[in-house]
Design an enzyme around this catalytic site. Structure first.
Site, PDB file in Angstrom:
ATOM      1  N   TRP A   6       0.710   4.434   0.873  1.00  0.00           N
ATOM      2  CA  TRP A   6       1.234   5.556   1.965  1.00  0.00           C
ATOM      3  C   TRP A   6       1.506   4.970   3.562  1.00  0.00           C
ATOM      4  O   TRP A   6       2.306   5.256   4.416  1.00  0.00           O
ATOM      5  CB  TRP A   6       0.411   6.929   2.164  1.00  0.00           C
ATOM      6  CG  TRP A   6      -1.221   6.029   3.339  1.00  0.00           C
ATOM      7  CD1 TRP A   6      -1.882   4.997   2.805  1.00  0.00           C
ATOM      8  CD2 TRP A   6      -2.313   7.093   4.222  1.00  0.00           C
ATOM      9  NE1 TRP A   6      -3.087   5.185   3.742  1.00  0.00           N
ATOM     10  CE2 TRP A   6      -3.407   6.596   4.823  1.00  0.00           C
ATOM     11  CE3 TRP A   6      -1.254   8.623   4.810  1.00  0.00           C
ATOM     12  CZ2 TRP A   6      -4.052   7.289   5.688  1.00  0.00           C
ATOM     13  CZ3 TRP A   6      -2.417   9.171   5.669  1.00  0.00           C
ATOM     14  CH2 TRP A   6      -3.190   7.983   6.193  1.00  0.00           C
ATOM     15  N   ASP A  19     -11.386   5.715   4.509  1.00  0.00           N
ATOM     16  CA  ASP A  19     -11.898   4.839   3.669  1.00  0.00           C
ATOM     17  C   ASP A  19     -13.137   5.369   4.572  1.00  0.00           C
ATOM     18  O   ASP A  19     -14.490   6.207   3.475  1.00  0.00           O
ATOM     19  CB  ASP A  19     -11.892   3.192   3.612  1.00  0.00           C
ATOM     20  CG  ASP A  19     -10.519   3.109   3.265  1.00  0.00           C
ATOM     21  OD1 ASP A  19      -9.310   3.849   3.063  1.00  0.00           O
ATOM     22  OD2 ASP A  19     -10.114   2.040   2.780  1.00  0.00           O
ATOM     23  N   GLY A  30      -7.631   7.825   2.443  1.00  0.00           N
ATOM     24  CA  GLY A  30      -6.701   6.249   3.475  1.00  0.00           C
ATOM     25  C   GLY A  30      -7.896   6.131   4.777  1.00  0.00           C
ATOM     26  O   GLY A  30      -7.486   5.517   5.445  1.00  0.00           O
ATOM     27  N   TRP A  67       1.502  -1.208  -0.453  1.00  0.00           N
ATOM     28  CA  TRP A  67       0.324   0.055   0.313  1.00  0.00           C
ATOM     29  C   TRP A  67       0.966   1.235   0.138  1.00  0.00           C
ATOM     30  O   TRP A  67       1.964   1.308   0.483  1.00  0.00           O
ATOM     31  CB  TRP A  67      -0.891   0.217   0.942  1.00  0.00           C
ATOM     32  CG  TRP A  67      -2.000  -0.047   0.962  1.00  0.00           C
ATOM     33  CD1 TRP A  67      -3.307   0.297   0.855  1.00  0.00           C
ATOM     34  CD2 TRP A  67      -2.683  -2.041   0.866  1.00  0.00           C
ATOM     35  NE1 TRP A  67      -4.526  -0.778   0.738  1.00  0.00           N
ATOM     36  CE2 TRP A  67      -3.528  -2.045   0.948  1.00  0.00           C
ATOM     37  CE3 TRP A  67      -1.922  -2.710   1.203  1.00  0.00           C
ATOM     38  CZ2 TRP A  67      -4.930  -3.091   0.505  1.00  0.00           C
ATOM     39  CZ3 TRP A  67      -2.558  -4.000   1.251  1.00  0.00           C
ATOM     40  CH2 TRP A  67      -3.822  -4.582   0.777  1.00  0.00           C
ATOM     41  N   GLU A 105      -4.037  -2.114  14.494  1.00  0.00           N
ATOM     42  CA  GLU A 105      -3.949  -1.257  12.919  1.00  0.00           C
ATOM     43  C   GLU A 105      -5.106   0.179  13.416  1.00  0.00           C
ATOM     44  O   GLU A 105      -4.778   1.012  13.454  1.00  0.00           O
ATOM     45  CB  GLU A 105      -4.946  -2.223  11.765  1.00  0.00           C
ATOM     46  CG  GLU A 105      -5.168  -1.353  11.358  1.00  0.00           C
ATOM     47  CD  GLU A 105      -6.288  -2.173   9.743  1.00  0.00           C
ATOM     48  OE1 GLU A 105      -6.790  -3.330  10.315  1.00  0.00           O
ATOM     49  OE2 GLU A 105      -6.918  -1.670   8.741  1.00  0.00           O
TER      50      GLU A 105
HETATM   51  C1  2M8 Z   1      -6.811   0.817   5.139  1.00  0.00           C
HETATM   52  O1  2M8 Z   1      -7.311   0.429   3.575  1.00  0.00           O
HETATM   53  C2  2M8 Z   1      -7.447  -0.748   2.526  1.00  0.00           C
HETATM   54  C3  2M8 Z   1      -8.056  -0.205   0.906  1.00  0.00           C
HETATM   55  O2  2M8 Z   1      -7.219   0.305   0.268  1.00  0.00           O
HETATM   56  C4  2M8 Z   1      -8.812  -1.697   3.042  1.00  0.00           C
HETATM   57  O3  2M8 Z   1      -9.481  -1.570   3.833  1.00  0.00           O
HETATM   58  O4  2M8 Z   1      -8.735  -2.701   2.221  1.00  0.00           O
HETATM   59  C5  2M8 Z   1      -6.994   2.117   4.739  1.00  0.00           C
HETATM   60  O5  2M8 Z   1      -6.665   1.767   6.071  1.00  0.00           O
HETATM   61  C6  2M8 Z   1      -6.310   2.459   4.249  1.00  0.00           C
HETATM   62  O6  2M8 Z   1      -5.701   4.390   4.564  1.00  0.00           O
HETATM   63  C7  2M8 Z   1      -4.582   1.898   4.531  1.00  0.00           C
HETATM   64  O7  2M8 Z   1      -3.487   2.225   3.080  1.00  0.00           O
HETATM   65  C8  2M8 Z   1      -4.657  -0.010   4.354  1.00  0.00           C
HETATM   66  C9  2M8 Z   1      -3.215  -0.734   4.308  1.00  0.00           C
HETATM   67  O8  2M8 Z   1      -2.866  -0.518   5.472  1.00  0.00           O
HETATM   68  O9  2M8 Z   1      -5.517  -0.210   4.349  1.00  0.00           O
END
Ligand code: 2M8
Length: 435
Positions: A39, A168, A166, A37, A403
């Site tokens: 960021w 979501d 980010g 991912w 997380e």
């Molecule tokens: C979360 O996003 C992903 C989709 O991109 C998901 O929920 O499947 C968010 O917290 C995002 O900010 C973060 O980059 C990603 C991976 O940690 O998870």
């Protein structure tokens, strides 16, 4: 000197990063997020650089390897690791875009932290050859954000999907999503709720919208002008644009070192600075609000992203005092008090949609705390920054590398063994030496 109560955090954090290391990239979480991912990787590189600089640079190069021909650095690079993550690489159908790379990636982007992270790493341990190699890719990404995503020449990048923010399922996006009717949603099976309690993840209706939007984008073959004119979701996010502003500033510093021209970057910075407060500041409530560019109205929801402009350095001292005194310290909103013992809750407690254990609806995220520590320091609120650093380290010490965390009792939520808090524990524990 690392505080003794946190002395075991650094070896534990390194162990998490080592276990999530997939060779050329680091998984954000071992089971739920098995790809790269955008960021997350930038922050992970910051943590890695403290003890393995070559590996940090590999992380960055891998992320850049997913860059699209038109400049976008995508939100996920798949590196073809098999997994049950939804969406899988095939779901995006990026091969129908003339801009897509040969690497498997998603078709959207994420907050542009990368230039700032590279700038910080370079300021600590000079990496001039590396900077020279990656600078063109960073410039192309920022240029793409300022052209392909600028709908009104305001200088702000628009987001076309909540995943680009980010944050979501932030309540910031609910009104815009409610105006969308997800039709002909392609069949899909969520992977997230196989790994994490459904009560800590987005509601199913939000997911339907997320999937519907991807379907709209892939039907328009990710053509940037079509996306700007047709995406039913089109917002200017204060967090994303604050990160972009600071990243432009850091990119400019890199350009000067490389003897590259800065006029283009200056024009981005000038436009953003000239328009920022008029677009996002609400003089009645003394809050920064995101802007719904599709429906041309501010998004009046009180979330912690109202403090994001502090990270960018775009707030006057009077407005900073209003943000801090009326909101950050207010026990009815973000201050400690009542049931909340840990900062910073990502949504104000005063919001009816505050859900302290659900994803981006209220829990504490260490990555956001770190951005806010940086912002508070910038404005000289060192005591508040220290308190937030301490809360962050305590959460990790008591509940592990999670997380996100429940701001009431500090218990962990979402994915365990998460890379962000591991990288940031190392970063935050280095502060005494760095500042
Ligand atoms: C979360 O996003 C992903 C989709 O991109 C998901 O929920 O499947 C968010 O917290 C995002 O900010 C973060 O980059 C990603 C991976 O940690 O998870």
């Amino acid at each position: 000197m690392v505080e003794s109560e946190f002395s075991d955090l650094i070896p534990r954090a390194k162990e998490i990063l080592r276990r999530n290391d997939a060779g050329v990239f680091t998984k954000p979480g071992p089971r739920q997020y098995p790809h790269q991912w955008n960021w997350d990787s930038a922050v992970i590189a910051l943590g890695l650089a403290h003890f393995d600089l070559p590996r940090a640079l590999i992380e960055i190069r891998s992320l850049i390897s997913g860059q699209w021909r038109d400049g976008m650095i995508p939100h996920v690079v798949y590196h073809l690791t098999p997994s049950d993550y939804f969406p899988n690489p095939a779901f995006w159908q990026i091969e129908n875009s003339p801009h897509a790379p040969t690497t498997a990636t998603s078709g959207i982007t994420q907050p542009p932290l990368l230039a700032s992270i590279i700038h910080t790493i370079h300021a600590r341990t000079p990496i001039p050859d590396f900077i020279r190699k990656v600078y063109p890719a960073l410039l192309r990404w920022h240029r793409w954000l300022h052209t392909a995503r600028d709908v009104d020449q305001s200088g702000f990048a628009c987001l076309i999907h909540p995943w680009e923010s980010g944050t979501d399922d932030s309540p910031r996006w609910l009104k815009a999503l409610a105006a969308i009717t997800p039709t002909d949603v392609p069949p899909f099976r969520r992977g997230d709720t196989q790994h994490v309690a459904a009560a800590e993840r987005p509601h199913h209706a939000d997911y339907e919208c997320f999937v519907h939007l991807i379907d709209v984008f892939r039907r328009s073959r990710y053509d940037p002008p079509a996306l700007l004119s047709q995406s039913p979701f089109l917002v200017q996010d204060i967090l994303f644009n604050s990160i972009l502003y600071r990243a432009n500033d850091d990119l400019r510093a890199l350009a000067i070192e490389l003897n590259e021209p800065t006029a283009e970057i200056d024009s981005w910075l000038n436009r953003m600075r000239a328009n920022f407060n008029a677009r996002f500041w609400d003089e009645t409530q003394h809050l920064y609000f995101d802007y719904d560019a599709r429906n041309q109205m501010p998004i009046c929801v009180n979330t912690a992203m109202t403090f994001a402009p502090l990270y960018a350095g775009l707030v006057t001292s009077q407005r900073t005092a209003q943000l801090i005194d009326e909101h950050w310290l207010n026990p009815a909103e973000y201050g400690k008090g009542g049931r909340v013992h840990y900062a910073l809750t990502t949504v104000s407690k005063s919001e009816s949609r505050w859900e302290p254990r659900r994803y981006w609806r209220g829990p504490v995220w260490i990555v956001y705390n770190w951005l806010m520590i940086e912002g508070l320091k910038r404005y000289g609120y060192n005591d508040l920054a220290d308190a937030l650093r301490r809360d962050s380290l305590e959460l990790i010490a008591h509940s592990g590398f999670r997380e996100y965390y429940d701001p009431r009792d500090g218990s962990g939520c979402g994915s365990p063994d998460f890379s962000w808090p591991a990288a940031l524990a190392i970063e935050l524990l280095s502060y005494a030496q760095l500042h």
